[in-house]
Design a protein around this motif. Sequence first.
Motif, PDB file in Angstrom:
ATOM      1  N   LEU A   7       0.820  -1.204   0.000  1.00  0.00           N
ATOM      2  CA  LEU A   7       0.000   0.000   0.000  1.00  0.00           C
ATOM      3  C   LEU A   7       0.859   1.261   0.000  1.00  0.00           C
ATOM      4  O   LEU A   7       1.458   1.610   1.026  1.00  0.00           O
ATOM      5  CB  LEU A   7      -0.905   0.012   1.233  1.00  0.00           C
ATOM      6  CG  LEU A   7      -1.801  -1.215   1.420  1.00  0.00           C
ATOM      7  CD1 LEU A   7      -2.458  -1.194   2.786  1.00  0.00           C
ATOM      8  CD2 LEU A   7      -2.855  -1.270   0.319  1.00  0.00           C
ATOM      9  N   PRO A   8       0.942   1.970  -1.116  1.00  0.00           N
ATOM     10  CA  PRO A   8       1.688   3.234  -1.135  1.00  0.00           C
ATOM     11  C   PRO A   8       1.020   4.276  -0.235  1.00  0.00           C
ATOM     12  O   PRO A   8      -0.199   4.254  -0.021  1.00  0.00           O
ATOM     13  CB  PRO A   8       1.634   3.672  -2.603  1.00  0.00           C
ATOM     14  CG  PRO A   8       1.279   2.430  -3.352  1.00  0.00           C
ATOM     15  CD  PRO A   8       0.414   1.634  -2.431  1.00  0.00           C
ATOM     16  N   THR A   9       1.824   5.171   0.273  1.00  0.00           N
ATOM     17  CA  THR A   9       1.330   6.294   1.067  1.00  0.00           C
ATOM     18  C   THR A   9       1.855   7.596   0.458  1.00  0.00           C
ATOM     19  O   THR A   9       2.818   7.587  -0.311  1.00  0.00           O
ATOM     20  CB  THR A   9       1.799   6.182   2.529  1.00  0.00           C
ATOM     21  OG1 THR A   9       3.232   6.089   2.553  1.00  0.00           O
ATOM     22  CG2 THR A   9       1.219   4.951   3.205  1.00  0.00           C
ATOM     23  N   PRO A  10       1.221   8.727   0.788  1.00  0.00           N
ATOM     24  CA  PRO A  10       1.654   9.997   0.190  1.00  0.00           C
ATOM     25  C   PRO A  10       3.085  10.365   0.566  1.00  0.00           C
ATOM     26  O   PRO A  10       3.578  10.000   1.637  1.00  0.00           O
ATOM     27  CB  PRO A  10       0.655  11.014   0.774  1.00  0.00           C
ATOM     28  CG  PRO A  10      -0.530  10.205   1.172  1.00  0.00           C
ATOM     29  CD  PRO A  10       0.019   8.884   1.627  1.00  0.00           C
ATOM     30  N   LEU A  11       3.730  11.106  -0.322  1.00  0.00           N
ATOM     31  CA  LEU A  11       5.068  11.619  -0.057  1.00  0.00           C
ATOM     32  C   LEU A  11       5.012  12.920   0.740  1.00  0.00           C
ATOM     33  O   LEU A  11       5.959  13.266   1.439  1.00  0.00           O
ATOM     34  CB  LEU A  11       5.807  11.875  -1.372  1.00  0.00           C
ATOM     35  CG  LEU A  11       5.967  10.679  -2.308  1.00  0.00           C
ATOM     36  CD1 LEU A  11       6.559  11.122  -3.639  1.00  0.00           C
ATOM     37  CD2 LEU A  11       6.828   9.602  -1.669  1.00  0.00           C
ATOM     38  N   ALA A  12       3.912  13.654   0.587  1.00  0.00           N
ATOM     39  CA  ALA A  12       3.754  14.953   1.248  1.00  0.00           C
ATOM     40  C   ALA A  12       2.426  14.978   1.983  1.00  0.00           C
ATOM     41  O   ALA A  12       1.474  14.282   1.604  1.00  0.00           O
ATOM     42  CB  ALA A  12       3.818  16.087   0.219  1.00  0.00           C
ATOM     43  N   ASP A  13       2.353  15.790   3.021  1.00  0.00           N
ATOM     44  CA  ASP A  13       1.137  15.883   3.826  1.00  0.00           C
ATOM     45  C   ASP A  13      -0.049  16.389   2.998  1.00  0.00           C
ATOM     46  O   ASP A  13       0.117  17.222   2.090  1.00  0.00           O
ATOM     47  CB  ASP A  13       1.353  16.826   5.009  1.00  0.00           C
ATOM     48  CG  ASP A  13       2.341  16.256   6.026  1.00  0.00           C
ATOM     49  OD1 ASP A  13       2.522  15.020   6.040  1.00  0.00           O
ATOM     50  OD2 ASP A  13       2.923  17.046   6.784  1.00  0.00           O
ATOM     51  N   ALA A 198      15.437  16.934  -6.973  1.00  0.00           N
ATOM     52  CA  ALA A 198      13.974  16.791  -6.893  1.00  0.00           C
ATOM     53  C   ALA A 198      13.579  16.800  -5.426  1.00  0.00           C
ATOM     54  O   ALA A 198      13.759  15.810  -4.710  1.00  0.00           O
ATOM     55  CB  ALA A 198      13.529  15.500  -7.567  1.00  0.00           C
ATOM     56  N   ALA A 199      13.056  17.939  -4.960  1.00  0.00           N
ATOM     57  CA  ALA A 199      12.751  18.136  -3.544  1.00  0.00           C
ATOM     58  C   ALA A 199      11.247  18.289  -3.321  1.00  0.00           C
ATOM     59  O   ALA A 199      10.541  18.879  -4.151  1.00  0.00           O
ATOM     60  CB  ALA A 199      13.483  19.373  -3.026  1.00  0.00           C
ATOM     61  N   ALA A 204       3.557  20.858  -1.671  1.00  0.00           N
ATOM     62  CA  ALA A 204       3.257  22.246  -2.025  1.00  0.00           C
ATOM     63  C   ALA A 204       4.501  23.005  -2.456  1.00  0.00           C
ATOM     64  O   ALA A 204       4.432  23.927  -3.273  1.00  0.00           O
ATOM     65  CB  ALA A 204       2.592  22.950  -0.838  1.00  0.00           C
ATOM     66  N   GLY A 205       5.656  22.624  -1.913  1.00  0.00           N
ATOM     67  CA  GLY A 205       6.905  23.311  -2.270  1.00  0.00           C
ATOM     68  C   GLY A 205       7.748  22.542  -3.263  1.00  0.00           C
ATOM     69  O   GLY A 205       8.969  22.726  -3.298  1.00  0.00           O
ATOM     70  N   GLU A 206       7.127  21.723  -4.090  1.00  0.00           N
ATOM     71  CA  GLU A 206       7.878  20.885  -5.026  1.00  0.00           C
ATOM     72  C   GLU A 206       8.874  21.705  -5.855  1.00  0.00           C
ATOM     73  O   GLU A 206       8.525  22.729  -6.433  1.00  0.00           O
ATOM     74  CB  GLU A 206       6.916  20.161  -5.958  1.00  0.00           C
ATOM     75  CG  GLU A 206       7.594  19.225  -6.938  1.00  0.00           C
ATOM     76  CD  GLU A 206       6.590  18.468  -7.804  1.00  0.00           C
ATOM     77  OE1 GLU A 206       6.270  17.323  -7.468  1.00  0.00           O
ATOM     78  OE2 GLU A 206       6.107  19.068  -8.793  1.00  0.00           O
TER      79      GLU A 206
END
Length: 235
Positions: A7-13, A198-199, A204-206
């Motif tokens: 199960l993948p989860t998000p990278l960002a909140d 790649a940060a 939101a701050g990609e």
Amino acid sequence: MSTVFLLPTPLADDTAPQVLPPQVLAAVARLPYFLVENARTARRFVKSVAPQRVIEDIRFTVIDKDSTDAEVRAALVPLVKEGVDGGILSEAGCPGIADPGAALVREAHRLGLKVVPLVGPSSLLLALMASGLNGQQFAFHGYLPIEKAPRVAAIKALEKEAQQRQQSQLFIETPYRNGALFADLLAHLQPGTRLCVAADVTGAGEFIKTLTVGDWKRLPAPELHKVPTVFVLGM
């Protein structure tokens, strides 16, 4: 036969609705048993995407990078003896990719359990996709050495590998050391080598940019302190 769902989860909140497909959300909403890196964050994730669930009714077993082979085997016993399905949750991204979930998957195959990977975000693949570097030949190296001399030697070895094999080289760093790694990359790579940073991928701050090392040196350094970052170098 019980099934192990990856199960993948998000990278960002706060990005689950944008990055997780319905199949992942449906699995999280029904599975009775989860194998996780961190119980607290796993419970929070399950509750955020399946608010109707009673967390106390769900079993969570922690398997992390320090878990023994015996603990990995024991974690899968309920799937074998009770016939329940289970889900492996990473802290961020895809289980088994730069993640201790790989040990669970290996044991699941040994036990004859069905393994089902579900689609979701991988910072490594997203960084490679956006880098413009070679996506036909690439290698992921995890973390580079912490100490200065071995780290510099590793950087030069990766650059040589990229040159000789025309192969993109991916690696990461503990977020609070990103700045030091970036400085070493600029100091020890050749000016013509291309470097992608790649940060905060999907956040939101990609920030994703690929430049030659010579061009990076002419710009202010990006703000990478404590920001999850993937580095890719190539020709």
